[in-house]
Design an enzyme around this catalytic site. Sequence first.
Site, short mmCIF file in Angstrom:
data_model
loop_
_atom_site.label_atom_id
_atom_site.label_comp_id
_atom_site.label_asym_id
_atom_site.label_seq_id
_atom_site.Cartn_x
_atom_site.Cartn_y
_atom_site.Cartn_z
N ALA A 69 -11.57 2.54 4.72
CA ALA A 69 -10.68 1.71 3.92
C ALA A 69 -9.83 2.56 2.96
CB ALA A 69 -11.49 0.68 3.15
N HIS A 70 -8.95 1.90 2.24
CA HIS A 70 -7.99 2.62 1.39
C HIS A 70 -8.66 3.38 0.26
CE1 HIS A 70 -7.03 -1.42 -0.88
NE2 HIS A 70 -8.31 -1.21 -0.77
N ASN A 71 -8.11 4.56 0.02
CA ASN A 71 -8.53 5.41 -1.10
C ASN A 71 -9.94 5.97 -0.99
OD1 ASN A 71 -6.51 3.10 -2.43
ND2 ASN A 71 -6.08 5.24 -3.00
N ARG A 84 -4.21 3.53 4.77
CA ARG A 84 -3.49 4.26 3.73
C ARG A 84 -3.92 3.78 2.35
NH1 ARG A 84 1.15 4.47 5.82
NH2 ARG A 84 2.13 5.54 4.09
N GLN A 108 0.86 -1.18 0.00
CA GLN A 108 0.00 0.00 0.00
C GLN A 108 0.90 1.23 0.00
OE1 GLN A 108 -3.70 -0.50 -0.03
NE2 GLN A 108 -2.66 -2.33 -0.83
#
Lengths: 345, 345, 345
Positions: free
Chosen positions: C245-247, C224, C204
Amino acid sequence: MTKKASSSYSLAELASLLNATLAGDGECRVSGLSTLTEAGPNDIAFLANKAYAKYLATTQAAAVLLHPDYVDECPVSALVLDNPYLGYARLSHCFDPLRRDDAVTMIHASAVVHESAVLGERVFIGPHAVIEAGVQLGNGVHIGANCFVGADSALGDKSYLHAGVVIYHGVVIGERAILHSGAVIGGDGFGFAHDGQGWHKIAQLGGVVLGNDVEVGSCTSIDRGALGDTVIGHDVKIDSQVQIAHNVHIGDHSALAGCVGVAGSTRVGQHCLLGGGVGLAGHIDIADRVQVTGMSLVTNSITDAGVYSSGTGSMPNAQWRRNAVRFKQLDELSRRVRALERSQN
Amino acid sequence: MTKKASSSYSLAELASLLNATLAGDGECRVSGLSTLTEAGPNDIAFLANKAYAKYLATTQAAAVLLHPDYVDECPVSALVLDNPYLGYARLSHCFDPLRRDDAVTMIHASAVVHESAVLGERVFIGPHAVIEAGVQLGNGVHIGANCFVGADSALGDKSYLHAGVVIYHGVVIGERAILHSGAVIGGDGFGFAHDGQGWHKIAQLGGVVLGNDVEVGSCTSIDRGALGDTVIGHDVKIDSQVQIAHNVHIGDHSALAGCVGVAGSTRVGQHCLLGGGVGLAGHIDIADRVQVTGMSLVTNSITDAGVYSSGTGSMPNAQWRRNAVRFKQLDELSRRVRALERSQN
Amino acid sequence: MTKKASSSYSLAELASLLNATLAGDGECRVSGLSTLTEAGPNDIAFLANKAYAKYLATTQAAAVLLHPDYVDECPVSALVLDNPYLGYARLSHCFDPLRRDDAVTMIHASAVVHESAVLGERVFIGPHAVIEAGVQLGNGVHIGANCFVGADSALGDKSYLHAGVVIYHGVVIGERAILHSGAVIGGDGFGFAHDGQGWHKIAQLGGVVLGNDVEVGSCTSIDRGALGDTVIGHDVKIDSQVQIAHNVHIGDHSALAGCVGVAGSTRVGQHCLLGGGVGLAGHIDIADRVQVTGMSLVTNSITDAGVYSSGTGSMPNAQWRRNAVRFKQLDELSRRVRALERSQN
């Protein structure tokens, strides 16, 4: 964290690393990994989803990782392989600033390591970490700052604990585990006996066993068993904010998304996928290759592979209110329909 | 963690400890506790659920804890008592490697304890723990490694904090509390005023009060009150990953399973059972002896004892999709049935 | 924690602080803030909800913060302003024992601060905190005990980390952020590629960016990004036990209540309100000013402002069982009604 000395690679290097076919200039060097749309002239990008194929023609990337089907359309150098997403996964580690292969053992002066702990080679123990009596750390284990590893627990080679992980006593973790900050492994299972007036705690005497290649997300808890162990199989991936209760068994290669809760003594098969927020009741068995969609509750065992769901779709609140009221009358409604059918005949 | 000097007991010792009737050899010694099927010749087992009675005849255990009804069938020594599960609970602590009765005060050199903190006798403070000004720790309190106890908080006798627990300032915890790693007691409640453009924080000036014999699971958060306190009654058992919002009151002897969320100012009665993942809306009252099944959402007060539920059962996704679509039309369907009924008369 | 030297104020002081009209004795001093019913003669209270107006006549408070409509009914001194709830929010900070404006830099001797870290003025770093290489801390930043701030992360002026917060490497946090204990910012997103047999981790490589005036609750995790960043806008308020969660992107001024889960790459608009336990599926867009009620699951994008819900209301379990069974037959029931309608014509 220590930065990689360099994170620039030639396309030839990357092609051989990924066992990919190179179409283009092997001498060309890339120093970053990005998407087709955001990549710059020093980046390598990837095409792993046909929905993004439309961005290939205009990408500014120096090179693209892609499937043979797209090599002709690619305006820049290409690394060609059958599973570009897998290639992206492998490639991603080349650009990870976190180096996980320290050359020598480094134990911070402020760490408290019991004299009876057995450390392998190339172990990193960060500031303020605490390692209790009888702990075994394999080669290349990384213990982040402020971590705690309780007595007689064991971590396999190359296991990596980020800052602030807590491992209770008597926990066994396999090789190459990655545990994120705030994860707690081995807290007491939720076990009490009732005497008619109140609760009496049942000491949780089992442990927790994690297989190899397990990842555990931030703030996830895996409780120790009451008598036997809580067991997480090999290559199980667990996201953040997950709760695994005592004596649960999770089969190899299963993946649990964020906020999943698995109640006590439930067994999940291999290659299962539990969506975010899924709840599994206690003392049930879930077959191999079962997928449960997000926020579904499963209260009975599932014997066949497949996709399972519960709940209602979301809708505007005004519409929902009308329907939710009717749900409370659903049995009555069904009886009324039956009566209408009878009256016809 | 310190190991018990010995964890071998004679059946006579255990019979007197449990106030059970011994049928068999009082001199026989056991060093472990297990299930009927997994117990070996040095273990004591228990029969607390008739579903397992079939395993009694073939158990390899040295002795079995059981109800008088089963004593005749028992092939080995027996400890006989009316509530074998409660007996198991009591017995379990004899085999717990975590000793919770340190004989003398032990404060690790790396712990930071403010000079104004008041410590009782036989207090344990682990490595890197931080105890702020004005903290009061009762007799036999155990503060694990890397714990934080904020200013002016107080812990009652024999309260036990596992590694990495955070107690904010002005929190009061009763006697014999057990808090698991990652638990956070006294963080700010979620309170903001809106000015039409954005949010303005409301300082959370209340505290948190935990009664006696409270257990709090790993990674559970209990927020401090806005003005008054958040109050957890006596003998309340809270599992892992639970969120208790500001100014909630939980009545004595209630139990909250994993992943429960209780919103602000809600009051839960005594002897309530909240299943895993249950959500309680804010500003509602739940009567005594209410049980809510797993992952149910309760948005209105419940005035009568009983079992409550919401949601739909889980089913294969293809079936679920068809039904979920119909749910969105349920009010219309109901009206159509009414129309059919009218047209009959 | 350090106590305020004094927390007694004259009504005149408070009136000018809140830009409120004083009706009463400006010399009168108050040392506490409470509710109309619980306030004593040294407290100031507030009336922000007409439901509590009935308590105004009998309040023992020295003064009450209220709307002009109620000033005539007020039996004691009054601070009069149009938005008393906002006034209460502002006033609350006068009585907060946590002082967040240390006059000088204080770094505890046990903290481990890398020589390359850049510290602003009036920085507080508590016991056993760890600050890695290249970290930048703005003026007035407070790093609580046992916190970890990873390499190259940056915290804006007056950001406040309570004890035991973990910030991974490469995280950017704006000004005046408040992060509660157990919060983890920047753990790896849940990204893996499958090769047919098992999982391959995707490093990540993105970061996390928090805007100004963000608050993050206890035990909340924000992962991240995989390549780009996870982005939390300005003035976003996130409660405890939340998973981002990511993004994911969260728009300015949105508020997420406890136990919310937002799956990967989903975008939430500005001024959104997500109730407790709400789940948002991945890769969807939520428009500005959308409100989702507690424990609803949203699996598709929402393009229009408004209130959205899913699920069923809760009811006694016996009633629920009958209805839940019918839900599984709902599509069939609907077809039967259609058949009845057809047979009429």
